[in-house]
Design a protein around this motif. Structure first.
Motif, PDB file in Angstrom:
ATOM      1  N   PRO A  58      21.713 -17.712 -36.752  1.00  0.00           N
ATOM      2  CA  PRO A  58      23.111 -17.592 -37.170  1.00  0.00           C
ATOM      3  C   PRO A  58      23.791 -18.962 -37.227  1.00  0.00           C
ATOM      4  CG  PRO A  58      22.847 -16.817 -34.910  1.00  0.00           C
ATOM      5  CD  PRO A  58      21.478 -17.142 -35.434  1.00  0.00           C
ATOM      6  N   SER A  59      23.200 -19.948 -36.533  1.00  0.00           N
ATOM      7  CA  SER A  59      23.731 -21.313 -36.521  1.00  0.00           C
ATOM      8  C   SER A  59      22.559 -22.280 -36.451  1.00  0.00           C
ATOM      9  CB  SER A  59      24.630 -21.515 -35.298  1.00  0.00           C
ATOM     10  OG  SER A  59      24.918 -22.883 -35.122  1.00  0.00           O
ATOM     11  N   LYS A  60      22.650 -23.369 -37.181  1.00  0.00           N
ATOM     12  CA  LYS A  60      21.604 -24.393 -37.135  1.00  0.00           C
ATOM     13  C   LYS A  60      22.046 -25.597 -36.309  1.00  0.00           C
ATOM     14  CE  LYS A  60      19.581 -23.064 -41.537  1.00  0.00           C
ATOM     15  NZ  LYS A  60      19.175 -23.524 -42.863  1.00  0.00           N
ATOM     16  N   ASP A  61      23.046 -25.398 -35.460  1.00  0.00           N
ATOM     17  CA  ASP A  61      23.524 -26.465 -34.595  1.00  0.00           C
ATOM     18  C   ASP A  61      22.528 -26.705 -33.466  1.00  0.00           C
ATOM     19  OD1 ASP A  61      25.830 -26.688 -36.118  1.00  0.00           O
ATOM     20  OD2 ASP A  61      26.954 -25.304 -34.832  1.00  0.00           O
ATOM     21  N   PHE A  62      22.430 -27.963 -33.039  1.00  0.00           N
ATOM     22  CA  PHE A  62      21.584 -28.350 -31.917  1.00  0.00           C
ATOM     23  C   PHE A  62      22.447 -28.577 -30.688  1.00  0.00           C
ATOM     24  CE2 PHE A  62      19.050 -30.975 -35.214  1.00  0.00           C
ATOM     25  CZ  PHE A  62      18.341 -29.869 -35.618  1.00  0.00           C
ATOM     26  N   ILE A  63      21.851 -28.332 -29.533  1.00  0.00           N
ATOM     27  CA  ILE A  63      22.474 -28.678 -28.257  1.00  0.00           C
ATOM     28  C   ILE A  63      21.450 -29.525 -27.508  1.00  0.00           C
ATOM     29  CG2 ILE A  63      23.344 -27.819 -26.056  1.00  0.00           C
ATOM     30  CD1 ILE A  63      24.047 -25.212 -27.536  1.00  0.00           C
ATOM     31  N   SER A  64      21.851 -30.706 -27.046  1.00  0.00           N
ATOM     32  CA  SER A  64      20.926 -31.571 -26.300  1.00  0.00           C
ATOM     33  C   SER A  64      20.493 -30.867 -25.017  1.00  0.00           C
ATOM     34  CB  SER A  64      21.595 -32.891 -25.951  1.00  0.00           C
ATOM     35  OG  SER A  64      21.838 -33.632 -27.113  1.00  0.00           O
ATOM     36  N   ASN A  65      19.213 -30.959 -24.714  1.00  0.00           N
ATOM     37  CA  ASN A  65      18.686 -30.390 -23.478  1.00  0.00           C
ATOM     38  C   ASN A  65      18.445 -31.539 -22.499  1.00  0.00           C
ATOM     39  OD1 ASN A  65      17.222 -29.190 -21.409  1.00  0.00           O
ATOM     40  ND2 ASN A  65      16.266 -27.716 -22.789  1.00  0.00           N
ATOM     41  N   LEU A  66      19.514 -31.953 -21.847  1.00  0.00           N
ATOM     42  CA  LEU A  66      19.449 -33.099 -20.940  1.00  0.00           C
ATOM     43  C   LEU A  66      18.647 -32.795 -19.679  1.00  0.00           C
ATOM     44  CD1 LEU A  66      23.125 -34.353 -21.320  1.00  0.00           C
ATOM     45  CD2 LEU A  66      21.072 -35.173 -22.507  1.00  0.00           C
ATOM     46  N   THR A  67      18.689 -31.558 -19.226  1.00  0.00           N
ATOM     47  CA  THR A  67      17.961 -31.197 -18.009  1.00  0.00           C
ATOM     48  C   THR A  67      16.459 -31.340 -18.210  1.00  0.00           C
ATOM     49  OG1 THR A  67      19.715 -29.658 -17.390  1.00  0.00           O
ATOM     50  CG2 THR A  67      17.574 -29.374 -16.304  1.00  0.00           C
ATOM     51  N   LEU A  68      15.949 -30.784 -19.285  1.00  0.00           N
ATOM     52  CA  LEU A  68      14.520 -30.894 -19.553  1.00  0.00           C
ATOM     53  C   LEU A  68      14.139 -32.356 -19.830  1.00  0.00           C
ATOM     54  CD1 LEU A  68      11.831 -29.475 -19.777  1.00  0.00           C
ATOM     55  CD2 LEU A  68      12.383 -28.910 -22.156  1.00  0.00           C
ATOM     56  N   HIS A  69      15.017 -33.082 -20.492  1.00  0.00           N
ATOM     57  CA  HIS A  69      14.775 -34.505 -20.742  1.00  0.00           C
ATOM     58  C   HIS A  69      14.617 -35.251 -19.412  1.00  0.00           C
ATOM     59  CE1 HIS A  69      15.771 -38.682 -21.941  1.00  0.00           C
ATOM     60  NE2 HIS A  69      15.072 -38.343 -23.010  1.00  0.00           N
TER      61      HIS A  69
END
Length: 133
Positions: A58-69
């Motif tokens: 429904p959305s192609k927006d990204f969210i940074s995954n800082l925890t996994l990084h």
């Protein structure tokens, strides 16, 4: 007395698309994390689905995954390894996880690209061949 931190290598450290260790981690609205360049290429090629779940996005927006990084960076540091290192411990961990990810992709019907990567992976060296014996 200092406590040691041990982080076990996990399949979630590798991008489900490229099967490479992720460097710039982003999550889609499905909650699946990818390396930014891989998911960007997937979406730019006209796909409107999550490559892992095949759900329409429904959305192609990204969210940074800082925890996994941070976990990936901690794992690299706790292993006293640096990106680009040819340490046998790091290479062995990478080969094992990549082999498991490739087999999971083959089993889940994402075969064509995965089989060529298996062939390439196995032809690299004898150590890689042992993962499939």
């Amino acid at each position: 007395m200092a406590k040691e931190l041990h982080i076990t290598v996990s399949g979630v450290f590798w991008c489900p698309i490229s099967l490479d260790l992720m460097k710039s981690l982003v999550s889609l609205c499905t909650g699946i994390t990818y390396d930014r360049s891989s998911i960007h290429q997937w979406l730019e090629s006209g796909h409107d689905t999550c490559p892992t779940t095949m759900q329409v996005l429904p959305s192609k927006d990204f969210i940074s995954n800082l925890t996994l990084h941070r976990l990936i960076n901690l794992w690299i540091q706790s292993s006293t390894l640096r990106p680009g290192s040819n340490s046998p411990r790091l290479l062995s961990a990478i080969f094992e996880v990549r082999a498991k990810l490739l087999m999971e992709r083959i089993e889940s019907q994402i075969c064509v690209d995965s089989l060529s990567k298996v062939s390439e992976f196995v032809s690299c060296c004898e150590e890689n061949q042992r993962f499939f014996c």
